[in-house]
Write an enzyme that holds these catalytic residues in place. Sequence first.
Site, PDB file in Angstrom:
ATOM      1  N   GLY A  46      -6.072   0.113  -4.898  1.00 39.01           N
ATOM      2  CA  GLY A  46      -6.453  -0.892  -3.899  1.00 39.01           C
ATOM      3  C   GLY A  46      -5.278  -1.328  -3.042  1.00 39.01           C
ATOM      4  O   GLY A  46      -5.383  -1.455  -1.824  1.00 39.01           O
ATOM      5  N   CYS A  47      -4.148  -1.539  -3.681  1.00 33.90           N
ATOM      6  CA  CYS A  47      -2.955  -1.997  -2.954  1.00 33.90           C
ATOM      7  C   CYS A  47      -2.426  -0.902  -2.033  1.00 33.90           C
ATOM      8  O   CYS A  47      -1.926  -1.173  -0.942  1.00 33.90           O
ATOM      9  CB  CYS A  47      -1.887  -2.463  -3.933  1.00 33.90           C
ATOM     10  N   THR A  48      -2.574   0.354  -2.459  1.00 31.24           N
ATOM     11  CA  THR A  48      -2.162   1.484  -1.621  1.00 31.24           C
ATOM     12  C   THR A  48      -3.048   1.540  -0.384  1.00 31.24           C
ATOM     13  O   THR A  48      -2.555   1.690   0.739  1.00 31.24           O
ATOM     14  CB  THR A  48      -2.241   2.805  -2.416  1.00 31.24           C
TER      15      THR A  48
END
Length: 155
Positions: A46-48
Amino acid sequence: MSERLQPGDTAPAFTLPDADGKEVSLADHRGRKVIVYFYPAALTPGCTKQACDFTDNLEVLAGAGYDVLGISPDKPEKLARFREKEDLRVTLLADPSKETLTAYGAFGEKTMYGKTVTGVIRSTVVVDEEGKVERALYNVRATGHVAKLLKDLGV
């Protein structure tokens, strides 16, 4: 539990190391609008996705007068690996003490998979040229958030 920021609040000042260990302050961006986004961990799906979305839209945002800073509790070394692996151009800052995360209301209790846990609350705070909070968005989704933000900001 940290207090959430509201439009009109003065954005809490911070100075944090970037992926190269160089100190970056909110004050360095005075006179420009700044999108400060908080994410749980580098090198996670998700953060990527979120970091890549910000990188893909960096020129459009810069053209509209916005700088972008991403803050997580990761150490600079991990941020450097994240930046290299994903070819990120967004400025990533390390907050292992979680002081800045807490000051911005981006660290505290959240619900994950039906359980209450303490951690980073995926959040985005837009700071105006004078250092005031223009908008504060909490519990945002990683996917589609940047597109929605662009629409909301009229960029």
